[in-house]
Scaffold this motif. Structure first.
Motif, PDB file in Angstrom:
ATOM      1  N   TYR B 365       6.527  -9.421  -5.676  1.00  0.00           N
ATOM      2  CA  TYR B 365       6.070  -9.226  -4.698  1.00  0.00           C
ATOM      3  C   TYR B 365       5.847  -7.515  -4.277  1.00  0.00           C
ATOM      4  CZ  TYR B 365       5.223 -14.269  -4.697  1.00  0.00           C
ATOM      5  OH  TYR B 365       5.626 -15.145  -5.105  1.00  0.00           O
ATOM      6  N   ASP B 366       4.416  -6.552  -3.795  1.00  0.00           N
ATOM      7  CA  ASP B 366       4.440  -5.060  -3.667  1.00  0.00           C
ATOM      8  C   ASP B 366       4.638  -5.321  -2.005  1.00  0.00           C
ATOM      9  OD1 ASP B 366       4.249  -2.974  -3.382  1.00  0.00           O
ATOM     10  OD2 ASP B 366       1.757  -2.752  -4.026  1.00  0.00           O
ATOM     11  N   LEU B 367       6.053  -5.049  -1.929  1.00  0.00           N
ATOM     12  CA  LEU B 367       6.477  -4.656  -0.380  1.00  0.00           C
ATOM     13  C   LEU B 367       6.175  -3.410   0.004  1.00  0.00           C
ATOM     14  CD1 LEU B 367       9.107  -7.273   0.082  1.00  0.00           C
ATOM     15  CD2 LEU B 367       6.101  -7.943  -0.356  1.00  0.00           C
ATOM     16  N   GLN B 368       6.714  -3.462   1.162  1.00  0.00           N
ATOM     17  CA  GLN B 368       6.551  -2.060   1.691  1.00  0.00           C
ATOM     18  C   GLN B 368       7.933  -2.125   2.723  1.00  0.00           C
ATOM     19  OE1 GLN B 368       3.824  -0.501   2.055  1.00  0.00           O
ATOM     20  NE2 GLN B 368       3.404  -1.547   0.429  1.00  0.00           N
ATOM     21  N   GLY B 369       9.042  -3.017   2.464  1.00  0.00           N
ATOM     22  CA  GLY B 369      10.000  -3.049   3.431  1.00  0.00           C
ATOM     23  C   GLY B 369      10.995  -4.576   2.649  1.00  0.00           C
ATOM     24  N   ALA B 370      11.747  -4.176   2.230  1.00  0.00           N
ATOM     25  CA  ALA B 370      13.359  -5.408   2.195  1.00  0.00           C
ATOM     26  C   ALA B 370      14.511  -5.362   2.627  1.00  0.00           C
ATOM     27  CB  ALA B 370      12.885  -5.769   0.935  1.00  0.00           C
ATOM     28  N   HIS B 371      15.182  -6.027   2.944  1.00  0.00           N
ATOM     29  CA  HIS B 371      17.115  -5.758   3.776  1.00  0.00           C
ATOM     30  C   HIS B 371      17.502  -7.315   3.364  1.00  0.00           C
ATOM     31  CE1 HIS B 371      20.311  -4.939   5.848  1.00  0.00           C
ATOM     32  NE2 HIS B 371      20.707  -4.587   5.246  1.00  0.00           N
TER      33      HIS B 371
END
Lengths: 174, 811
Positions: B365-371
């Motif tokens: 997926y083309d996410l905007q943020g991840a941690h």
């Protein structure tokens, strides 16, 4: 105790401990390494060999050789994977089918699986008409981690069809 | 270049018939890629494989291991005198004997230490305590009963959540400075501040606590070894089916202080690996020590209980996770994970990544943020953390993200396929850098998802589900879309114990034009002897039936890190393509001499060099090979012979992907899940041998079914392992699989950086199928009962408990 077992048409007589398992008799005393073992608890079917009761008219049936004492096999005829092909080297149809249909990968469960497969074909009145469920049920005592079973089912069907076309390729009926 | 396939049957009539279409004819060996029946089958169908337990050496002794009945206990004393008095016992080894050899502790592949035999205390149920060597295997087992160990039992920790409690007993008091049960420091990936911002701006957030339970790879052949130390020469021959023979040799040299050149590892046939045969186990070191002590070859083969209870478990990740959306698309993901490593940290992973490749958790997926963050703890459970048919914790990551997408779709009240379609990385975004730093090579996710929906008749299935629901029946449809990173890896990023994760290949073309290619990869059933011959065939135009593939003998093969993480085709396959091209280039020099022209005036077609503009004038690879060994007038600088070496350093991982759909029926009365259909669309790039690829997919899907529905290693409060046999650790039989077979589809997006465009496939099906099946079970329960989550495995008692609001047994 002295135990004599006929394996693939040859009689092996050895003085063994009464507790010796059939699988170890086959592997260590008859030195036939094609029969493997996998679980110790009769679940996996890796150690299956075909056992023929000379007193019975039933076709040879699969037994889990880790769950039988060698002494219990006295007087029976055992067929292992090494005894499947004809003496001239011609493969049994089940062996051909496993190769044709890519029904084996690591090969460890293959001897047991082929033994069960051959019994399924021999005991069925009309083997080419076996349902998917019948075959799956028939091999449900044999575990395989590599193939996912689909190709094993195809291989058993291949062998059944081959035997129908070539009745002489079936094992000699007793 | 006519080739006659050597069929398995010698009977001519059979051969004529068996190649007829009616019996499922598979085309004759192609000169290159394509359907080809396996060369290795010939010995296996005759029962002539050569597995570890088949090794018989003169004077060979048999070892057996005494194991701890407690999960955590101090050892006061060990009395071996009665065992030593047994007439068939040659030696008994305990920890203090190993200390004198410097072998009491061994390094793990995660820079931890592991007791070979417990000396101070035991730290997990069935830990190794003593090693008996006897003249036969039955006597060795008898002698185990004669050893008397005095224990003081200590409280055990089997729940990773309790491992970090302040009053938790310290498990690793052997480690200087260790004051808690933390196995490694907190490890993080992704930009936390950015991720927090994305969550703050989100429309919908889904939260779940997800356990990927402890399971076991369970190859049908267990682990074991025959160690043969020759006291006269100091040569140590090790017969041991393992997935990384060269790396093992280096480890044994370090552990035992033996000169590496005197160690030879021989892996003959291996009865399956699936990650279980990657690490070095205490039993191996015991067998080596036993051979040194006894001065004879020592065989140790574990039984199934030992295999399940002590070697190479997988998973055991507890994941607290949140996923969010904005404007109908997935935008963010955060995960806080506790990794349960058991008593010793022997996780298989690249040094730089203590949580493996878990941070590929952003999925497709083309996410905007991840941690994501992972902390690892010690518990009183067996050590390990191997990858069960997956690339370094990618299974856990894919399971997490695909369960979370379904959870978010539930909260958003949109169809789970629709949410995926909206959020996928688009084909024009590749190469694509993820929020956690991976650079995906290529893909067309929408196309694969659409194909899977088409094969499944997705809309029809949803309609059927509604109809069944109205009749009180429970049916579930589960989706999973995975992206895997396989083929570790580039040496600038990846090593294990300091060894760069590259692979070597050596190719010799003999004067007759037949060839031998030697690999550092190690087959465990994947069909290397066929597919690697096909790679050489594709590159050189020699029939694969005339190419011998050699592997599994460290004296005869080039160095490399072995077969796991789907790395054979991506790394070793690259090495084989590169070495073939080196040979082809060398052949060009000879062809130029033979054709009396310049090398640059020659062009290649499969199997021959010819003169550009005059294609009739050419030399076949056979004639070139003969010339290379026989020509008497070679110019200076051109060596005779036609062979080459290569070491392949992959520029990036490869990223296979796939769209999976599972269809299940759940019995509302018993909770039994019936696996009705499974649709698998895989894109593994270029397929070398489609038959082998499909076989790999079938096998992986069944292992996925096992994990989703049946497989778990669980413990009681005292730390006793409850699943140490196949009576309790259930593997899928043919009956648990879809009755009419798997439904496969394929798309092909070649890998842009791999020499032959292949991506690897062995583990994809096992990575993609558990979430698809778990999602299907939850889907059935959600529509019928409003249940939003359950942890695997979904066996009847647990499903029944989940849908009736009861506690799920056992965990």
């Amino acid at each position: 105790m002295l135990v004599s077992i006929s394996i693939n048409g040859q009689v092996y007589s050895h003085d063994v401990e009464p507790r010796l398992l059939l699988v170890h008799f086959i592997r260590e005393y008859a030195e036939l390494h094609g029969t493997h073992w996998g679980c110790d608890t009769s679940n996996c079917g890796i150690c299956i060999v075909l056992m023929d009761d000379p007193q019975s008219d039933q076709p040879p049936y699969p037994v889990k050789s880790c769950t039988m004492l060698a002494a219990m096999a006295q007087g029976y005829e055992i067929t292992t994977v090494e005894g499947m092909a004809k003496p001239d080297g011609t493969l049994d149809p089940i062996q051909m089918g496993f190769h044709e249909m890519h029904a084996l990968q690591c090969g460890f469960c293959t001897p047991g699986m082929m033994s069960t497969g051959r019994w399924l074909i021999e005991r069925h009145p009309n083997p080419t008409q076996m349902t998917d469920h019948e075959i799956r049920d028939g091999i449900s005592g044999n575990l395989c981690r590599c193939t996912g079973y689909d190709n094993i089912i195809k291989a058993i069907r291949w062998a059944a069809a081959y035997i129908e076309e070539h009745p002489e390729s079936a094992r000699t009926a007793r | 270049m006519a080739t006659v396939e050597t069929g398995p049957g010698r009977h001519p009539e059979w051969y004529a018939h068996a190649t007829g279409d009616k019996f499922g004819k598979i085309a004759d060996a192609p000169i290159g890629f394509g359907h080809m029946k396996r060369k290795e089958d010939a010995r296996f169908i005759r029962g002539l494989g050569d597995y570890m337990d088949d090794v018989r050496l003169p004077g060979m002794l048999h070892g057996a291991i005494l194991r701890s009945p407690y999960a955590h206990a101090r050892i006061n004393s060990i009395d071996t005198s009665a065992a030593l008095a047994h007439p068939k016992v040659a030696a008994v080894i305990i920890a203090k004997d190993l200390e004198t050899l410097g072998l009491a502790w061994m390094p793990t592949i995660s820079y931890d230490t592991q007791a070979v035999l417990a000396g101070d205390k035991v730290r997990f149920h069935l830990q190794e305590v003593a090693f008996v060597i006897a003249t036969d295997a039955y006597a060795a087992q008898d002698a185990l009963q004669l050893i008397d160990v005095d224990y003081d039992v200590l409280p055990a920790i089997v729940n990773c959540r309790k491992a970090l409690d302040p009053d938790a007993p310290l498990i690793r008091d052997d480690k200087v400075g260790q004051t808690d049960n933390l196995a490694s420091p907190l490890w993080e990936a992704g930009d936390k501040a950015n991720c927090d911002r994305v969550f703050a701006e989100a429309d919908v957030v889904a939260k779940r606590t997800i356990l990927d339970p402890r399971s076991h790879p369970c190859p049908m052949e267990t682990c074991g070894m025959v160690a043969d130390m020759n006291p006269a020469t100091g040569q140590l021959n090790i017969y041991n089916g393992n997935q990384a023979p060269h790396a093992h040799r280096t480890v044994y040299a370090q552990v035992a202080g033996l000169p590496e050149q005197n160690i030879r590892i021989l892996c003959n046939d291996i009865g399956g690996g699936f990650g279980n045969k990657v690490p070095v186990y205490p039993g191996y070191v015991c067998a080596i020590a036993g051979s040194i002590v006894a001065g004879a070859p020592v065989k140790w083969i574990e039984d199934r209980s030992e295999n399940l209870a002590s070697t190479g478990f997988a998973r055991d990740y507890l994941m607290y996770s949140e996923m969010c959306s904005k404007g109908g698309k997935i935008t963010g993901l955060r995960v806080d994970t506790i990794a349960d490593h058991g008593a010793f940290d022997s996780t298989a992973q690249a040094t730089k990544f203590p949580a493996g490749f878990f941070h590929i958790v952003t999925g497709s997926y083309d996410l905007q943020g991840a941690h994501c963050q992972v902390k690892a703890v010690y518990t009183n459970k067996a050590p390990g953390g191997v990858a069960y048919r997956c690339s370094f914790r990618i299974t856990e990551a894919v399971y997490l993200v695909e369960r979370m997408v379904d959870a978010l779709a539930m909260e958003m009240n949109v169809d789970p396929v629709e949410l995926r379609m909206r959020s996928f990385i688009r084909s024009d975004q590749f190469p694509y850098e993820t929020q956690t730093g991976w650079v995906y090579d290529s893909g067309d996710y929408h196309k694969a998802m659409k194909l899977a929906m088409e094969i499944a008749d997705y809309e029809g299935l949803r309609k059927e589900q509604q109809e069944k629901l109205a009749r009180g029946e429970m049916m579930g449809i589960g989706i999973a879309f995975f992206t895997e990173g396989v083929g570790a890896g580039p040496r600038r990023h990846m090593d294990i114990l300091g060894l760069a994760m590259n692979d070597g290949a050596e190719l010799r073309v003999h004067p007759s034009g037949k060839a031998v290619v030697s690999l550092s990869a190690q087959t465990q059933g994947q069909g290397h002897e066929t597919t690697f011959a096909q790679i050489v065939a594709e590159e050189l135009g020699i029939s694969p039936n005339e190419i011998m593939v050699r592997h599994g003998d460290t004296d005869k093969t080039p160095y490399g890190l072995g077969t796991y993480g789907s790395r054979s085709t991506p790394v070793s396959g690259g090495a084989v393509a590169v070495v073939s091209r080196k040979v082809r280039d060398k052949a060009r020099q000879f062809a130029a001499l033979m054709l009396e022209t310049r090398a640059e005036d020659l062009a290649w077609e499969k199997g021959r060099w010819y003169v550009k503009g005059d294609p009739e004038r050419g030399s076949t690879i056979e004639s070139i090979a003969e010339y290379a060994y026989s020509a008497s007038n070679l110019p200076e600088g051109l060596e005779g012979g036609l062979d080459a070496n290569a070491v392949y350093d992959p520029p990036n991982l490869t990223y296979p992907f796939g769209a999976y759909i599972a269809v299940v029926d759940v019995d509302p009365g018993t909770g039994k899940v019936h696996m009705r259909r499974f649709i698998a669309v895989d894109d593994c790039g270029v397929r070398i041998n489609p038959m082998v690829v499909e076989g790999q997919i079938h096998g992986g899907l069944v292992e996925g079914i096992g994990q989703a529905l049946m497989e778990i290693i669980s413990f009681d409060e005292q730390g006793n392992c409850l699943n140490a046999s196949f009576m309790d650790y259930l593997l899928p039989t043919a009956l648990e699989c879809p009755e009419h077979g798997f439904e496969l589809g394929e798309t092909v997006t070649p890998c842009p950086h791999h020499p032959i465009g292949a991506k690897g496939v062995g583990e994809s099906p096992c990575v993609g199928s558990p979430p698809a099946i778990a999602n299907a079970v939850v889907d059935a329960m959600y529509h019928a009962k409003g249940v939003k989550h359950m942890d695997m495995p979904c066996f009847p008692a647990r499903v029944w408990a989940a849908m009736n609001g009861r506690e799920q047994p056992p965990q």
